[in-house]
Design an enzyme around this catalytic site. Structure first.
Site, mmCIF file in Angstrom:
data_model
loop_
_atom_site.group_PDB
_atom_site.id
_atom_site.type_symbol
_atom_site.label_atom_id
_atom_site.label_comp_id
_atom_site.label_asym_id
_atom_site.label_seq_id
_atom_site.Cartn_x
_atom_site.Cartn_y
_atom_site.Cartn_z
ATOM 1 N N GLY C 158 34.934 -37.052 22.246
ATOM 2 C CA GLY C 158 36.167 -37.182 23.004
ATOM 3 C C GLY C 158 37.300 -37.656 22.121
ATOM 4 C CB CYS C 159 40.868 -38.150 22.828
ATOM 5 S SG CYS C 159 40.892 -39.318 24.184
ATOM 6 C CE1 TYR C 160 41.549 -44.167 23.832
ATOM 7 C CE2 TYR C 160 39.925 -43.800 25.548
ATOM 8 C CZ TYR C 160 41.189 -44.193 25.161
ATOM 9 O OH TYR C 160 42.096 -44.608 26.109
#
Lengths: 343, 343, 343, 343
Positions: C158-160
């Site tokens: 994911g983005c994190y």
């Protein structure tokens, strides 16, 4: 209830006020305005979906440290007045019950705004308390101030009629309206809590659009009020949603029944609103930012090249377009200074 | 220049293109669109205030790794075509010089949009190259496609006329326009770079307002085009600014010369735009978010209760309202596929 | 499936791709990226809650004219590959079924990201297909490119983790990490569709806040990947939500195991990412606006006065932080050019 | 000036106040707060660039109907107190002149915040009135309340030190700070008026980024104050800009000198701020929306999995981070109730 209109000499509370439906955007602001009002006592806030929640958890910035309860009128003989912020249709029975207790009522729904029952029924369905229609006063303060001082039930208009009728009132009163287009633009708070996907931040960010373009139930209300002012006209009304929180901008395009010059027009507006503390006639188009979190209505009027009169009106949809005006009206009903608690 | 219209068989560049005024919002996007275009070669980007700066530092998201230079036409015999994104008034002399070099020119200013010189002079002042007015083609692609294929100088309309005229064209072509109000709403990029305090984030955040309400120079341009389509009408045009970046929404309120029903109206629009790849006729009002960063124009048309025709048109003001349409036109001028590089 | 890795000589589709869960933010973008991809064919889009709706009605700006259907794998022998955009936990069984059909799978959930089953179970509950864990490749392209070329199941981060691990990878690979604080900031689209009142426009407008401050399930994932790069360190990870749509900014505060100067640091980063087309090392802190709607990761690294190393990384959470990277990985799995369809 | 500290018994104005530099964001709000203050009289507003403009034209929403004038101290013997909102460096000479008139002064610049002259000179250049440094009181009300009651010159801290020091004060006072990272996030109004292209709406919309990453002049100020509280620590301070108007969120990551549990931590904070009317310790991370247009500071503190203490602090940068706190301090200096006019 007539006693409540005589406020105590010592500056104590003039009235104990209940806010019903305080978990919605307008109801929550109404609760705050009553809470911080120097002459009103907030004696209860009710909700249908958030019972048990403190209002300052739901709306921290309003800082009202009170718990939302169910509305139980059997135990509320202590209420002098109520602001009802229920959805259209759901409001009428509750208003009737509160009136039955003798409480003064300011209603924020459309239930008592339309004087013609069939028109109401066409747009909103069956009416829950038609017997109260006749006695209700339309709560556009700058138009009905005298009646509001004697009123026991007030139907406060929403942001669209408030902005539109204020923008057009001087022309209507002079019988100058021949044809009216209102392009109204509103912030997202005007759509209310809930709304699902369509009101998700991601849906509204960098967006703007018209909605309910074929016929909006605020149109007959606006026409009713313009007619009552002395000269109605067919109104085309189209609402839009803007990517901002609070604000309502009505851009009104008017063909007048006879020509009027820019100077005469401005003079007409300045004179009409000269004594009004919440209405300012500006020499430039109003911006929503300038009226946010205030009860003010900023109006600008001019004549464009083709001879059409343009009237722009900006308010905060939650304040002058809902709860601010509700308190303004309640102040009048109670014999208080009109601007108390909302200036 | 006629050779440049015959693109090489091997799919190589069809034309070497200069973008003049590439440091403004529209010019920068034009530079990017040419840069990434499969059949065009970006051979220069010029600026009057940012010479020596790389465009990808000024506009990182456009990713054009080229330095802005001064415009020096003496050394630019390699140019086949140019897109000029100068302010109104400043554009004409540069366009004339570029035409003198034999380059095809797409101009983004208003300098060649108004066919009537006195009208131009009234709104913009003296004209820098009036001798070119007659040969210029108005660059609203969906209206002037055939002329654009032969054009050597194209005056691409801005976002207001593009959105407005597309929204009204089918009615104009049928001679149905009797009276028109256009309430236009634009994102902040439409106001251009600069702008000082008024375009500061803090000034526009949570704001919206009308401006230039008494007469806007886009009105005569819109009236000119509606007239040319077969049936003009007096137009009231009022622009507004919204708190968003890119987008232009024209809400048009039309009194027709004879009644038209909703179905006939929709059919008229669907037929008129049936072959258009960038125009979509929707069954609901268009939202700005849906056209952002695209060359599309979304239109919705209906009839409201009072019989007025409503036409809504949404575009991205920097794309279809400026640089996207400029490339669309350039494609046509060069004999390329109209949508190349902008789909 | 090995045949699908050899794309046809004629440039036709290299693979027929299904997107499962295409009604969420990431799934919808994945569908669009496959749809417009020159070498992939979108053969189906499925949804659990919006069956029967066309995707271009739900997400007009993606313009994918295809109807969402239920996932029925019995009839989908035509699938070469799938992108699965289901919630954590719900994904594993569907991935297993797709793998059973022989399809290459890129999963966007967390289900195959954590290599240690007990760690997974602590944060997400029971695992639906633990037998596939070992074969899954972690889909951070710039780290696992070689493995991705051979992978049949890819767990795209994911983005994190994507923003954080890219920002820290060069230091981890050199064993320089001693202590890490990551202050991560994300746009509202990162919170997904739904979200109720908290993601209402009115709730997020003019707002910003930290959330899940006591322990976030992305922390163990980030620690796992830093460890795998050659030198882990305890990580403090705190996510924040910002009032914007798409974007993820990771601000990393690092105490290094030995001192490093600014020049050496920059050289380390520039060398590490020198061949990477989607990673750019900037000489100033990156802004979210510059990476929006792109698969790029912008990184800036410096040393502050107290000797701490600062690494900033900006991506679009839906692109490089989800669906853009998913297609980047799928390209590798299929033997295509890594940037095809996402540049 | 000691007389001015004894406010009249009849509730009349306690002091006549000048606001110098009232055309900037902070100065304009200071002018409004004094204007509407029940016990202060606004006797003048000055500006260096907007002389002759009415403040309610520059900032309509503040509604201060007064004209900006040049600062001419020769004619201002009527001034009891002044709030000076000049840029760093420009403030000192004006403050000295006002003190020479005997006026109490609250300065909003950094000129009297740093007690160590060489440190000041390193970050800001030559000091215009070093002789006043020693007598100045640092205007963080909750820390220096007693000294403020006797102060004649107060250096009110800006939003970064205010939010950061309040978030860390209880730990500093207990000597618990070992290492501190402050990731600070601020709305655009914090960057002030002006700012050119970088603060244009289009530049900040959908954007967020860090700035001045290598060393910010607020760091030594924060370190000075933590040291003064009883236990300093090296501070890494990095500011970020967010796409919103007013708000300052400080996310503080602390390694403590000895372990502390979550309950003890919360108890420490709740006790420390128990009597403070403007500081609220919350059980969840604070949001900027909840403190907007208020003088409140919302703090949340917890311990994350790796043992780091997290302290979050949210204020309105123009209120508690500038002008609200300036009036809070002025109230104390004049012997008035601390919250008068700002609650």
């Amino acid at each position: 209830m007539s006693e409540t209109r005589v406020q105590p000499l010592d500056g104590g509370p003039a009235a104990r006020v209940l806010v019903a439906g305080a978990s919605g955007f307008a109801g929550a602001l109404a609760a705050q305005l009553v809470w911080r009002h120097p002459r009103l006592e907030l004696v209860g806030i009710t909700s249908r979906g958030d019972v048990g929640t403190r209002l300052d958890r739901l709306y921290p910035r309003y800082r009202v440290p009170m718990e939302l309860t169910e509305l139980d009128l059997d135990s509320r003989e202590d209420i002098d007045a109520a602001i009802v912020a229920y959805p259209h249709g759901a409001s009428a029975p509750t208003v009737a019950a509160l009136r039955g207790l003798g409480a003064l009522v300011v209603d924020l729904s459309a239930d008592f705004r339309l004087r013609d029952l069939p028109t109401y029924e066409r747009w909103y369905g069956e009416h829950g308390a038609p017997e109260l229609l006749e006695g209700a006063v339309y709560g556009l303060t700058e138009i009905y101030r005298d009646e509001l001082r004697e009123a026991e039930l007030v139907a406060t208009p929403g942001c669209y009629p408030t902005a539109s009728v204020l923008a057009l009132a001087p022309l209507a009163e002079e019988g100058l309206l021949a044809d009216v287009v209102i392009d109204a633009k509103q912030g997202v708070s005007g759509a209310g809590r809930g709304g699902g996907d369509e009101m998700h931040y991601v849906s509204m960010d960098e967006n703007a659009f018209a909605y309910r373009t074929e016929g909006h139930r605020h149109r007959p209300e606006i026409e009713q009020e313009l007619e009552a002012l002395g000269g109605g006209a067919p109104v085309t009304f189209v609402p839009h949603l803007l990517p901002l929180d609070q604000g309502e901008l009505a851009s009104c395009y008017v063909q007048t029944s006879e020509p009027i010059g820019k100077e005469a027009l401005e003079a007409l507006y300045r004179e009409r609103f000269s004594g009004e503390r919440f209405v300012r006639v500006l020499d430039a188009p109003p911006g929503l930012r300038d009226v946010r979190d205030s009860n003010e209505c900023h109006i600008h009027v001019t004549v464009e090249e083709r001879g059409r009169v343009l009237a722009f009106s900006a308010i905060d949809n939650l304040w002058k377009g809902a709860s601010g005006q509700a308190v303004q009206n309640l102040n009048l009903m109670l014999g208080l200074d009109e601007g108390e608690g909302i200036s």
